[in-house]
Write an enzyme that holds these catalytic residues in place. Sequence first.
Site, PDB file in Angstrom:
ATOM      1  N   GLU A 110       0.830  -1.210   0.000  1.00 54.78           N
ATOM      2  CA  GLU A 110       0.000   0.000   0.000  1.00 54.78           C
ATOM      3  C   GLU A 110       0.864   1.260   0.000  1.00 54.78           C
ATOM      4  O   GLU A 110       0.493   2.269  -0.614  1.00 54.78           O
ATOM      5  CB  GLU A 110      -0.928   0.000   1.217  1.00 54.78           C
ATOM      6  CG  GLU A 110      -2.023  -1.053   1.150  1.00 54.78           C
ATOM      7  CD  GLU A 110      -2.905  -0.901  -0.077  1.00 54.78           C
ATOM      8  OE1 GLU A 110      -3.179   0.255  -0.475  1.00 54.78           O
ATOM      9  OE2 GLU A 110      -3.308  -1.933  -0.658  1.00 54.78           O
ATOM     10  N   SER A 196      19.284  -7.964  -9.076  1.00 56.15           N
ATOM     11  CA  SER A 196      18.138  -8.000  -9.994  1.00 56.15           C
ATOM     12  C   SER A 196      18.272  -8.992 -11.150  1.00 56.15           C
ATOM     13  O   SER A 196      17.283  -9.626 -11.514  1.00 56.15           O
ATOM     14  CB  SER A 196      17.878  -6.601 -10.557  1.00 56.15           C
ATOM     15  OG  SER A 196      17.393  -5.744  -9.556  1.00 56.15           O
ATOM     16  N   HIS A 325       3.046 -10.053  -9.782  1.00 59.20           N
ATOM     17  CA  HIS A 325       4.488 -10.323  -9.779  1.00 59.20           C
ATOM     18  C   HIS A 325       5.213  -9.243  -8.994  1.00 59.20           C
ATOM     19  O   HIS A 325       6.107  -9.525  -8.193  1.00 59.20           O
ATOM     20  CB  HIS A 325       5.020 -10.381 -11.205  1.00 59.20           C
ATOM     21  CG  HIS A 325       6.510 -10.476 -11.280  1.00 59.20           C
ATOM     22  ND1 HIS A 325       7.201 -11.622 -10.975  1.00 59.20           N
ATOM     23  CD2 HIS A 325       7.448  -9.549 -11.589  1.00 59.20           C
ATOM     24  CE1 HIS A 325       8.496 -11.416 -11.107  1.00 59.20           C
ATOM     25  NE2 HIS A 325       8.678 -10.160 -11.475  1.00 59.20           N
ATOM     26  N   SER A 326       4.864  -8.014  -9.228  1.00 58.98           N
ATOM     27  CA  SER A 326       5.420  -6.879  -8.507  1.00 58.98           C
ATOM     28  C   SER A 326       4.440  -5.731  -8.639  1.00 58.98           C
ATOM     29  O   SER A 326       3.378  -5.866  -9.271  1.00 58.98           O
ATOM     30  CB  SER A 326       6.790  -6.476  -9.078  1.00 58.98           C
ATOM     31  OG  SER A 326       6.638  -5.866 -10.351  1.00 58.98           O
TER      32      SER A 326
END
Length: 460
Positions: A110, A196, A325-326
């Site tokens: 959030e 990453s 996923h993200s």
Amino acid sequence: MAAMAALRPLRWRLRRLRRLQRLPGPARGLGGAELPPAEKPQFPGASAEFADRLEFIQPNVVSGIPVYRVMDRQGHVVSAGQDPQLPKEQVLKLYKTMTLLNTMDRVLYESQRQGRISFYMTNYGEEGTHVGSAAALDDGDLVFGQYREAGVLLYRGYPLELFMAQCYGNASDPGKGRQMPVHYGCRQRHFVTISSPLATQIPQAVGAAYAIKRAHASRAVICYFGEGAASEGDAHAGFNFAATLDCPVVFFCRNNGYAISTPTHEQYRGDGIAARGPGYGLPSIRVDGNDVFAVFNATREARRRAVAENQPFLIEAMTYRIGHHSTSDDSSAYRSVDEVHQWDQQDHPIARLRRFLRLRGWWGEEEERAWRKSTRRMVMEAFERAEREPKPNPQLLFSDVYREMPANLRRQRAALERHLQLYGEHYPLQRFQPLSPQNPPQNTPENSSQNTPQNNPPPE
């Protein structure tokens, strides 16, 4: 008489052949000639028999690798012999870690939607794979994560304040604000900093396991990745090196159904990831990733044997990614809301373990309400502290690349200082730690967790 005379040479040959067959050495024919060796393949690359029928091996030669489980979806232990018999305190730690992670996910998700942090990845639905495997490891075992293993760090005691600091990239962030959110790392807890690029951690984990083997350190390495990462070339290299070098590494694949937006039926055609293990010489198993006890048992046994036998193992944990996923992804574009809702309601790892606890009489509604309230308070307090923290000193952009800063980086740092002196009013410098060329901020013991050159001891 003539017939008997004609048979004498044949009888003599048979007697001589019997004597030759009893002698050591190669087999010989009637004339004493050496016979060819047994007709078996002698090729160095495989162990097999000859076949006289043209037949291709089909991918569905077996019905499918079974999914090992301990609990059913209602929290009942299916086979008493498979119950790990964990004490109440440890089972409660499993449950509390999973629910605390879930609460942290909701708050940080959030906060990204409100523009407070730049990026986030939730762990919804996969909490059992994190916590079940983490509980089966020794504290000194080395962990290589992909990016959705925050529960492993949380189980090892990583504080909420540092999770928040990393996601906010503030002055308390061990990575000094230079990494994307969710790229955690902790040297004290043997958790290698996440990077990453996809699947790069797989061959790195094998290299670390090989070093541990050579040092006779009685430790294991566990390497987490998703089924999508298993399609990368680094996965092939890692599996093959681990098998041929006999490395004590546990490959832990979280098969959650989707590689971002690519479903498994488009990602591969074979029987999942565990089916690839035998081809590399890896003992392999498929487990119910939503069953924390099945994950625990499989990881504990794989870890034990990896250390005892110097052998790699492959675990495929079948689960489902309930979240996007993200925060850069909208999964409603490629899967239905009903599909997600079904998994959330019918086979969530937290709900399954909660049913188990209630069946044992170890957890009730009162404890649930109190714990949920407590987790919300803990997460919000850490969240508010992280938000108040300033950003790291801008000079830290240039540190941690070399042990001693070279001239080109010193020139770049000086150029930044001159630029900020001239145009600093156009930047929110009040949100950053003040510039201090003489005394840049030093790492605290907790902040020295990143695997950077300046934190490594000098060579002896």
